[in-house]
Design an enzyme around this catalytic site. Sequence first.
Site, PDB file in Angstrom:
ATOM      1  CG  ASN A 105      -0.203  -0.082   2.500  1.00  0.00           C
ATOM      2  OD1 ASN A 105       0.541   0.822   2.849  1.00  0.00           O
ATOM      3  ND2 ASN A 105      -0.356  -1.191   3.218  1.00  0.00           N
TER       4      ASN A 105
ATOM      5  CG  ASP B 268      -6.728  -5.173   6.282  1.00  0.00           C
ATOM      6  OD1 ASP B 268      -6.151  -5.191   7.383  1.00  0.00           O
ATOM      7  OD2 ASP B 268      -7.353  -4.177   5.863  1.00  0.00           O
TER       8      ASP B 268
ATOM      9  CE  LYS C  95       8.290 -12.776 -14.295  1.00  0.00           C
ATOM     10  NZ  LYS C  95       9.002 -12.380 -15.485  1.00  0.00           N
TER      11      LYS C  95
ATOM     12  CG  PHE D  19      -2.173   5.298  13.222  1.00  0.00           C
ATOM     13  CD1 PHE D  19      -1.487   5.092  14.399  1.00  0.00           C
ATOM     14  CD2 PHE D  19      -1.926   6.467  12.504  1.00  0.00           C
ATOM     15  CE1 PHE D  19      -0.570   6.015  14.879  1.00  0.00           C
ATOM     16  CE2 PHE D  19      -1.007   7.396  12.963  1.00  0.00           C
ATOM     17  CZ  PHE D  19      -0.328   7.181  14.147  1.00  0.00           C
TER      18      PHE D  19
ATOM     19  CE  LYS E 221     -10.886   0.557  11.383  1.00  0.00           C
ATOM     20  NZ  LYS E 221     -10.155   1.138  10.253  1.00  0.00           N
TER      21      LYS E 221
ATOM     22  CE  LYS F 115      -8.729  -3.374  14.527  1.00  0.00           C
ATOM     23  NZ  LYS F 115      -7.759  -3.316  13.427  1.00  0.00           N
TER      24      LYS F 115
HETATM   25  N1  CTP Z   1      -3.669  -3.473  11.917  1.00  0.00           N
HETATM   26  C1  CTP Z   1      -2.974  -4.553  12.414  1.00  0.00           C
HETATM   27  N2  CTP Z   1      -2.984  -5.734  11.752  1.00  0.00           N
HETATM   28  C2  CTP Z   1      -3.699  -5.886  10.604  1.00  0.00           C
HETATM   29  C3  CTP Z   1      -4.411  -4.785  10.096  1.00  0.00           C
HETATM   30  C4  CTP Z   1      -4.372  -3.581  10.766  1.00  0.00           C
HETATM   31  O1  CTP Z   1      -2.333  -4.419  13.460  1.00  0.00           O
HETATM   32  N3  CTP Z   1      -3.677  -7.046   9.988  1.00  0.00           N
HETATM   33  C5  CTP Z   1      -3.634  -2.203  12.678  1.00  0.00           C
HETATM   34  C6  CTP Z   1      -2.938  -1.038  11.989  1.00  0.00           C
HETATM   35  O2  CTP Z   1      -1.573  -0.987  12.361  1.00  0.00           O
HETATM   36  C7  CTP Z   1      -3.704   0.156  12.527  1.00  0.00           C
HETATM   37  C8  CTP Z   1      -5.077  -0.399  12.815  1.00  0.00           C
HETATM   38  O3  CTP Z   1      -4.946  -1.808  12.829  1.00  0.00           O
HETATM   39  O4  CTP Z   1      -3.166   0.618  13.750  1.00  0.00           O
HETATM   40  C9  CTP Z   1      -6.157  -0.031  11.879  1.00  0.00           C
HETATM   41  O5  CTP Z   1      -5.853  -0.340  10.574  1.00  0.00           O
HETATM   42  P1  CTP Z   1      -6.932  -0.149   9.421  1.00  0.00           P
HETATM   43  O6  CTP Z   1      -6.408  -0.754   8.161  1.00  0.00           O
HETATM   44  O7  CTP Z   1      -7.408   1.277   9.395  1.00  0.00           O
HETATM   45  O8  CTP Z   1      -8.156  -0.975   9.995  1.00  0.00           O
HETATM   46  P2  CTP Z   1      -8.643  -2.424   9.858  1.00  0.00           P
HETATM   47  O9  CTP Z   1      -8.858  -2.942  11.242  1.00  0.00           O
HETATM   48  O10 CTP Z   1      -7.764  -3.220   8.972  1.00  0.00           O
HETATM   49  O11 CTP Z   1     -10.088  -2.205   9.262  1.00  0.00           O
HETATM   50  P3  CTP Z   1     -10.556  -1.743   7.782  1.00  0.00           P
HETATM   51  O12 CTP Z   1      -9.400  -1.987   6.844  1.00  0.00           O
HETATM   52  O13 CTP Z   1     -11.751  -2.603   7.526  1.00  0.00           O
HETATM   53  O14 CTP Z   1     -10.921  -0.296   7.929  1.00  0.00           O
END
Ligand code: CTP
Length: 407
Positions: A213, A282, A292, A326, A340, A344
């Site tokens: 990302n 995610d 490859k 975050f 969140k 969490k």
């Molecule tokens: N995070 C994490 N592990 C993951 C995904 C996210 O620890 N596999 C943590 C990130 O470091 C951040 C927080 O979760 O502090 C929120 O990340 P974000 O991508 O905004 O939220 P998600 O919980 O993944 O939800 P969504 O993508 O559905 O908004």
Amino acid sequence: MNVALGIGGGIAAYKAAELARALIERGFTVQPVMTAAAEEFVRPLTFAALTGRKVITSLFSAGSPEETLSSAIEHIRVAQENHIFVIAPATADLIGRLAHGLADDFLTTMYLAFTGPVLLAPAMNTNMWNHPATQENLRILRARGHMIIDPGEGELACGMVGPGRLAEPELIANAVASLRNRPPLRRDLEGEVVLITAGPTQEPLDAVRYISNRSSGKMGYAIASAAVARGARVILISGPVSVPEPGGVETVHVKTALEMRKAVIDRMEEATIIVKAAAVADYHRSDPPKQKVKKTAARLSLELDPTPDILAEVGRKKGDRLLVGFAAETENLAEEARRKLDSKHCDMIVGNLVSQEDSGFESDNNEVLLVLRTGETIPVSRAPKTEIAQRILDEVLRVRLALHATT
Ligand code: CTP
């Protein structure tokens, strides 16, 4: 308010005269301090005429023993009388001497005796600026909490084109003015161990491809620098980024969400504060091919599995550690951040609207919403990530005080 203006020996020394005038226009009293090399470029008389002050050029005056003694302790007096120390131009040599505490002239000796905010505006040849030694020294100075006004790009006196040109005097004067109301550097994180995750993760699709990302790591790295400057021991668990490593920080490099999870779980015992600024993927391919994947004419679909949610796992195991997560959102920022925070088990969520221009991902600036476990929601307007980092740490400490008061 009094500003000590340190002038290093470079071609840009003449621009320090414009800076002196810009500072006076903003209501500052300016005390010029020149290095011996600076005198080769501009005569002290120029600065004396502009500021109405005696220009300090050397550590010892060639007078009677009494005069010599009084000049020998003058750096202490000047350090105490001035509220802000701005050094422009800061040459590569001066930056090196300041970083390592070498004090062999008035300017560098006064620097060690000075306890207020320090601002450096470097100017030098592009290759000297890019040299790892210079960049390493700048990291040390940044970690010490000093503000560095990066040089501009353009044609330099040596004929090269690139970064190295002293920032515009008006810009430097504005930066000095912005420090006017800043409280002295706080060492309020002494004894704390802050674990910070930063940057994106990379999830392999095959031997050469990955999903990732746009996270640059700048926000997490700014928090790491700020925490070190405020006295914390910092463990930075970083995905692949190109921002320079902050000085004084223990950095653990990882690539995938699984590696980041392992590093966080392995090290979280040591931490008293955990800040999860990383943009963790995610989804990943749980068993990517070792080779490859070759192209064919057929359509390709990818099957992805969810990665472990590290923040949620840390939330379950955190004990009395403070936990900051975050939330990168494109809509419903406040509601999503609060959701969140609760799900969490965080003490704070830093909500980020990533859809805005010049804010969030990749940018040097950010505009955030701090959602706290105390029930408060604090909007922080657009500011450099270095400033946002300080504000996040301020609020983390405030949340801890508030939680202690209620238990
Ligand atoms: N995070 C994490 N592990 C993951 C995904 C996210 O620890 N596999 C943590 C990130 O470091 C951040 C927080 O979760 O502090 C929120 O990340 P974000 O991508 O905004 O939220 P998600 O919980 O993944 O939800 P969504 O993508 O559905 O908004």
